[in-house]
Design a protein around this motif. Sequence first.
Motif, PDB file in Angstrom:
ATOM      1  N   GLY A  74     -59.274 -28.273 -66.322  1.00  0.00           N
ATOM      2  CA  GLY A  74     -60.352 -28.907 -66.724  1.00  0.00           C
ATOM      3  C   GLY A  74     -60.919 -29.424 -64.841  1.00  0.00           C
ATOM      4  O   GLY A  74     -62.147 -30.309 -64.590  1.00  0.00           O
TER       5      GLY A  74
ATOM      6  N   ARG B  49     -64.895 -27.881 -68.047  1.00  0.00           N
ATOM      7  CA  ARG B  49     -64.801 -27.476 -69.224  1.00  0.00           C
ATOM      8  C   ARG B  49     -62.886 -27.609 -69.291  1.00  0.00           C
ATOM      9  O   ARG B  49     -62.370 -26.862 -68.025  1.00  0.00           O
ATOM     10  CB  ARG B  49     -65.050 -26.053 -69.248  1.00  0.00           C
TER      11      ARG B  49
ATOM     12  N   ASP C  92     -62.951 -26.800 -62.988  1.00  0.00           N
ATOM     13  CA  ASP C  92     -63.606 -26.056 -63.538  1.00  0.00           C
ATOM     14  C   ASP C  92     -65.049 -27.193 -62.936  1.00  0.00           C
ATOM     15  O   ASP C  92     -65.237 -28.176 -63.433  1.00  0.00           O
ATOM     16  CB  ASP C  92     -63.889 -26.537 -65.251  1.00  0.00           C
TER      17      ASP C  92
ATOM     18  N   THR D 283     -59.919 -18.186 -70.699  1.00  0.00           N
ATOM     19  CA  THR D 283     -59.878 -19.122 -71.695  1.00  0.00           C
ATOM     20  C   THR D 283     -58.479 -18.915 -71.835  1.00  0.00           C
ATOM     21  O   THR D 283     -58.370 -20.081 -72.744  1.00  0.00           O
ATOM     22  CB  THR D 283     -61.365 -19.212 -72.463  1.00  0.00           C
TER      23      THR D 283
ATOM     24  N   LYS E 299     -68.542 -27.037 -64.388  1.00  0.00           N
ATOM     25  CA  LYS E 299     -68.959 -28.177 -65.159  1.00  0.00           C
ATOM     26  C   LYS E 299     -67.244 -28.504 -65.768  1.00  0.00           C
ATOM     27  O   LYS E 299     -67.825 -29.731 -67.285  1.00  0.00           O
ATOM     28  CB  LYS E 299     -68.964 -26.733 -65.856  1.00  0.00           C
TER      29      LYS E 299
END
Lengths: 525, 525
Positions: free
Chosen positions: A388, A395, A391, A152, A393
Amino acid sequence: MATLGLTCVHLCAGLMGRRAASSLRSLRCVSGMTVSQIDEEVAKLLELKAQLGGDDGKQTFVLKTAKGTRDYNPKQMAIREKVFNTIVSCFKRHGAETIDTPVFELKETLTGKYGEDSKLIYDLKDQGGELLSLRYDLTVPFARYLAMNKITNIKRYHIAKVYRRDNPAMTRGRYREFYQCDFDIAGQYDPMIPDAECLKIVYEILSELDLGDFHIKVNDRRILDGMFAVCGVPDEKFRTICSTVDKLDKMLWEDVKNEMVKEKGLTEEAADQIGEYVSMQGGMDLAERLLHDPKLSQSKQACAGLTDMKQLFSYLQLFQITDKVVFDLSLARGLDYYTGVIYEAVLCQTLQAPTPAPAEQNGAVSGEEGGVSVGSVAGGGRYDGLVGMFDPKGRKVPCVGVSIGIERIFSIMEQKAELSAEKVRTTETQVLVASAQKNLLEERLRLTAELWNAGIKAELLYKKNPKLLTQLQHCEETGIPLVAILGEQELKDGVVKVRNVATREEVDVSRAELVEEIKKRTSES
Amino acid sequence: MATLGLTCVHLCAGLMGRRAASSLRSLRCVSGMTVSQIDEEVAKLLELKAQLGGDDGKQTFVLKTAKGTRDYNPKQMAIREKVFNTIVSCFKRHGAETIDTPVFELKETLTGKYGEDSKLIYDLKDQGGELLSLRYDLTVPFARYLAMNKITNIKRYHIAKVYRRDNPAMTRGRYREFYQCDFDIAGQYDPMIPDAECLKIVYEILSELDLGDFHIKVNDRRILDGMFAVCGVPDEKFRTICSTVDKLDKMLWEDVKNEMVKEKGLTEEAADQIGEYVSMQGGMDLAERLLHDPKLSQSKQACAGLTDMKQLFSYLQLFQITDKVVFDLSLARGLDYYTGVIYEAVLCQTLQAPTPAPAEQNGAVSGEEGGVSVGSVAGGGRYDGLVGMFDPKGRKVPCVGVSIGIERIFSIMEQKAELSAEKVRTTETQVLVASAQKNLLEERLRLTAELWNAGIKAELLYKKNPKLLTQLQHCEETGIPLVAILGEQELKDGVVKVRNVATREEVDVSRAELVEEIKKRTSES
């Protein structure tokens, strides 16, 4: 010697020749599938023909590198190493780590990331297994890396080659295989701080490389999108109109407008309104003014972009780099993935034509303003949505980064070196171990090994009995500063004659002190 | 955010799913051409499906790197940089220049150079234009470079990635994309001098990297060919029998013999005679003895090889490296292009299984003799014919070189770092610019820029008001040794509080002396 492997079985057809092959090729339109089989056969036959050789029985290899690519010779590599050192030092000064990713990715990793440029991606042949493509930039692999490893935040640089099946313009430093030097900051941070650091990095690198005057154009995708909205561009045409605006650095406004209206179906009115905005340039003042522009301020997006632009300029003032940064509404950048601030650095200099200039014209690179622009030498921006997309999901990891256009910089540095009196050394050898008489190969080998073991950069000629003159000439040609000369007398006395190649001075140095003496003499230079 | 480009038009078929795709695939045998069309469609549909997402509407990208490839994270890169520095220093100590070539070559450039391994070459898809393949090693591109530029002598190194569609064994450091570090000497020189230097280089690099005990096997293609001849191997079977002998480091003699006799049709008698020779190991003495071997001395080729072997060992004695070098008649090397001396360095150590070892077992890499061999970590030899294969007039340029098997070395170094107490730093940052109170972002930015401009490696956190503890933790985690702390009082006094992260000592340093103080403190460590 190795034998050539003849893998193709259709030997008789090898006599067909290129004319026949080309007429086979013209069948392409008849049936897609059969033709691909034919193409394959033709390729095999031509390869076979090349192996068998032409009419004179000689091999007829085409001795070249692939279209749009080039070798780097030792001189070019010496320049490249110097440029990379400057850039990497800067990245490290800003606390960056480095990563590396494979040269090819799964094809689907690259799909849908580059808009209209996707057609330029190199695919690998399907040889069974995964479908692969060569990387088109370092940004998409970086985003894939972050999502895959659930990272992140990171500040990283990545220097590696990328591949685009573009029309090469090699004299202008545009290749199909070329280096990118990327610096990116990923993470959720307070607005515009990492963005300002990216611009500071561009400023530092272009200043240190001493390429002459430059400026950095800045804009924001949100300002562009807001502008398109208030000018009446339909939502679904934002990206394609953005691509057209991006051509403003190479095309006249008239032609850009034409493309918008005639090719992309925009109304003439909308195009004219865009034309007014994209002619605007300024600094923080322009951002302030546009925040009060009756039309543009109707767009929430544009206002968010303009507020951030003001913030960005306040940080750039603290960094003392506003002298080179211009807020320019015509800057669009081609790639799909940008979401916020975008920027591009441009050199204000003329680039020499490939033919050498008259001798009196001192310097291929003139630093005067008003010179012909060689185009972008760095570019980048914010891309908050890309990670994203990878990802599972969705994120998001906000990212901002910059890519240094190193190939154009190489071209300029090479031309500078070409015109400079200083000779570019391609080795770092400190001393040549030489002999003044015959039959001293073993003594030369022994001494050279002693020097290598002591960390001295040393060479000897690979001849049993080279002439002293030949040995000295080798030093002159390659820039080796010292010669350690062995002779019968020196061996008897336990000394070595150390010769300074430039001054021709010679002194006897005891064998025990030789390493120290060489270190002392070469650390000075 | 960028939109996904949906290029495939067969939307309805997108519902087909993987089962249907797999049954389509089983039609492969019906007709070669139709199936390739089907495969292409299936690939498009699956790609489309991945873009559309699975049943939950989420994207179902496969988040992975291509088979047999890997990313390097910052820690791996730090180790890689250290290893490369050691190797490049050695190459430069020996007076080498460096070159670079494109990652792909014309397909025909690679054709017929690698014998049975040619099937492992990656081809690029024919997208119109030239047929291209990824480089399989750095040697063939080097030969192409020499022929193309008519270079008759050069000493160069080249560090770059090469590509082989082999079965990856990644825990043992075998990948489909991997680095090669090559050093080669091209030119017509007196026998065995450059060859001896190549072995010296292997010795230096493996010693400096401190990988534990190693030995270097040496043989000569002419000795092998001579041996095959006197053992009754038919001429046309030399290369294929040579490939089989090459497997002796991984297979038992019984299995190698079986392959020779049953697969390659050699007589049992010939195989047994080969078996006797390939069990021999020694030094200069063995070369001397074999020169008088009643059978082997019948071969002129073998005698030439043995005479050179004696010469080589005499130079290795001068270099004082014979303790690690073994003349080993079982060494064959797979590649077609070798013509003279060949060599391979092998580590005598056990390589840990991928699961971590019990804590009491200190060190993944045991240096004891008798450990399990991890296989070759360097190899090379003489290839006097390769450049001539590219020259239109067949002009030969004799070459000898060595390739360092860097991936296995990385694997070992990573395991060592894993088990070592010392933490690997991934950045070189000297100082973090921090604040003890709120509202000091601008002051932090200003000071950080000052430090950058003075060449100090500095960072700040990208937050408006980070907590001091957070800032100190960042230093602990990333190994930054110093913190420059700003507060209201410090600003008033014109000082900065410099904190040593390890000792927690703090002193006030005047702003004017800060750069010097940081340089002084970080040059010590």
